[in-house]
Design an enzyme around this catalytic site. Structure first.
Site, short mmCIF file in Angstrom:
data_model
loop_
_atom_site.label_atom_id
_atom_site.label_comp_id
_atom_site.label_asym_id
_atom_site.label_seq_id
_atom_site.Cartn_x
_atom_site.Cartn_y
_atom_site.Cartn_z
N HIS A 1 0.82 -1.21 0.00
CA HIS A 1 0.00 0.00 0.00
C HIS A 1 0.86 1.26 0.00
O HIS A 1 0.46 2.29 -0.55
CB HIS A 1 -0.94 -0.01 1.21
CG HIS A 1 -2.10 -0.94 1.06
ND1 HIS A 1 -3.39 -0.61 1.45
CD2 HIS A 1 -2.19 -2.19 0.55
CE1 HIS A 1 -4.20 -1.63 1.19
NE2 HIS A 1 -3.48 -2.60 0.65
N ASP A 2 2.02 1.20 0.61
CA ASP A 2 2.92 2.35 0.60
C ASP A 2 3.44 2.61 -0.82
O ASP A 2 3.42 3.73 -1.31
CB ASP A 2 4.10 2.10 1.54
CG ASP A 2 5.04 3.30 1.64
OD1 ASP A 2 4.53 4.45 1.72
OD2 ASP A 2 6.26 3.11 1.63
N VAL B 1 1.14 4.24 -3.61
CA VAL B 1 0.71 5.63 -3.43
C VAL B 1 1.94 6.49 -3.15
O VAL B 1 2.62 6.31 -2.14
CB VAL B 1 -0.28 5.76 -2.26
CG1 VAL B 1 -0.76 7.20 -2.12
CG2 VAL B 1 -1.48 4.83 -2.46
N GLY C 1 4.72 6.24 -4.39
CA GLY C 1 5.94 5.45 -4.43
C GLY C 1 6.32 4.92 -3.06
O GLY C 1 5.66 5.19 -2.05
N GLU D 1 -2.78 9.22 4.11
CA GLU D 1 -3.04 7.90 3.53
C GLU D 1 -3.56 6.91 4.57
O GLU D 1 -4.41 6.07 4.29
CB GLU D 1 -1.76 7.34 2.90
CG GLU D 1 -1.27 8.10 1.68
CD GLU D 1 0.10 7.63 1.25
OE1 GLU D 1 0.40 6.43 1.37
OE2 GLU D 1 0.90 8.48 0.78
N PRO E 1 -5.28 -1.10 -5.86
CA PRO E 1 -6.17 -2.15 -6.36
C PRO E 1 -7.29 -2.43 -5.36
O PRO E 1 -7.07 -2.43 -4.15
CB PRO E 1 -5.24 -3.35 -6.50
CG PRO E 1 -3.89 -2.74 -6.73
CD PRO E 1 -3.87 -1.51 -5.86
N THR F 1 -1.60 -15.42 0.24
CA THR F 1 -1.44 -16.73 0.86
C THR F 1 -1.38 -16.62 2.38
O THR F 1 -1.61 -17.60 3.08
CB THR F 1 -0.18 -17.44 0.33
OG1 THR F 1 -0.07 -18.71 0.97
CG2 THR F 1 1.08 -16.64 0.64
N ASP G 1 -6.45 -17.51 2.23
CA ASP G 1 -5.96 -18.76 1.63
C ASP G 1 -6.53 -19.89 2.47
O ASP G 1 -5.94 -20.32 3.45
CB ASP G 1 -4.43 -18.77 1.64
CG ASP G 1 -3.84 -19.97 0.91
OD1 ASP G 1 -4.61 -20.74 0.31
OD2 ASP G 1 -2.61 -20.12 0.93
N ASP H 1 2.82 -20.07 1.21
CA ASP H 1 3.04 -21.15 0.26
C ASP H 1 2.24 -20.87 -1.01
O ASP H 1 1.67 -19.80 -1.16
CB ASP H 1 2.67 -22.51 0.87
CG ASP H 1 1.23 -22.53 1.41
OD1 ASP H 1 0.39 -21.78 0.88
OD2 ASP H 1 0.96 -23.31 2.35
#
Length: 326
Positions: A68-69, A72, A74, A87, A160, A191, A242, A250
């Protein structure tokens, strides 16, 4: 012992594989602090291990924080800054965890080498260490990032989202210099960790025009999810991303996508869209396709992501306290 040598061989492979990435990394390099703060990696690792030993669920929190860093402003530590409209306060970031681990590492580093190590680099190192503690691969982390001075909640719109189509996901990754393989690989970080019912319960009830559930959900898995997340139940209840392996790093996440057991809609779409399904199949070792080793590819994609729009030299600062601009 066998696992040790496997981890070592992967780490050595990644050291060679990222050489080109480091050259293109806008100033980051392996061993950036070798003369100015030689204990940086051991100090960060110690802080992460201490927290992990008391609460292993901190691992996915630190991994998500790095992601997340970087997406946004960079990879500049702007996710750490406190404030009413930073943020950290934005919807996608409100449930992030692990800030106290970064603070603990920063405090120790300021005592050992004041004003030298950036908060952005601490996040990058902590994410790697968290994955290793969860049973995942290690990789060499180039350092030399400086901390950003801007943190705005409004800038998080390019993160995303859990309802994003594959085309939208690919565009968001492409905007950061990441390709479709990087997308599938990095989403594979799911995962480890959990999601609250509020982020996927809509898939279980009235998803279709006829009132049915999302048809991409395995029919035998659906009742399990509905019992865990009833229509009018606790929206904050956490469910493993997962299924059956949420605390172990994994490749079973990809098997769950194949079997219709993806939790987030955006995750499951990686199997239903042909452009991403191929990479899921390659991680699964489907016959007839060139295989990919998730542990090796994950490290390479993480290095690539960690060099997104980094600030180096006079661009940025070294924060004394990670939650506040100097």
């Amino acid at each position: 012992m066998g696992n040790y040598f496997k981890q070592l061989s992967i780490a050595l492979f990644l050291l060679l594989a990222i050489a080109a990435t480091v050259v293109l990394g806008q100033g980051t390099r392996v061993g950036f602090y070798s003369r100015t703060c030689s204990r940086v990696e051991s100090i960060v690792q110690s802080a992460v291990r201490s927290s992990f030993n008391s609460n292993p669920t901190i691992a996915p929190g630190l991994l998500r924080m790095h992601f997340h860093d970087c997406f946004v402003q960079g990879c500049d530590g702007s996710i750490l800054i406190d404030g009413s409209n930073t943020e950290k306060t934005a919807g996608p970031n409100r449930l992030l965890r692990g800030y106290e681990v970064i603070d603990a590492a920063k405090t120790q580093l300021e005592n050992a080498c004041p004003g030298v190590v950036s908060c952005a680099d601490i996040i990058a190192l902590a994410a790697r260490d968290a994955v290793v503690l969860a049973g995942g691969p290690s990789w060499v982390v180039p350092t030399g990032r400086r901390d950003g001075r801007v943190s705005l909640a409004s800038d998080t719109s390019n993160l995303p989202g859990f309802t994003d189509s594959v085309d939208v996901q690919k565009q968001k990754f492409a905007d950061k210099g990441l390709n479709t393989q990087d997308l599938v690989t990095l989403v594979g970080g799911h995962t480890i960790g959990t999601s609250a019912c509020q982020f996927f319960r809509y898939r279980l009830y009235n998803f279709t025009s006829t009132g049915g559930a999302d048809p991409s959900i395995n029919s035998t898995f659906l009742p399990q999810l509905q019992s865990l997340c009833p229509a009018n139940g606790d929206a904050s209840r956490r469910i493993g991303l997962d299924n059956g392996s949420e605390n172990r790093f994994d490749s079973s996440f990809f098997a769950n996508l194949r079997d219709g057991r993806g939790i987030l809609e955006s995750d499951q779409k990686l199997w239903t869209d042909d452009s991403t399904k191929t990479f899921v199949q390659r991680f699964l070792g489907i016959r007839g396709l060139l295989g990919l080793t998730f542990s090796a590819e994950f490290g390479k994609s993480m290095v690539k992501m960690s060099n997104i729009e980094v600030k180096t030299g006079t661009n940025g600062e070294i924060r004394k306290v990670c939650s506040a601009i100097n």
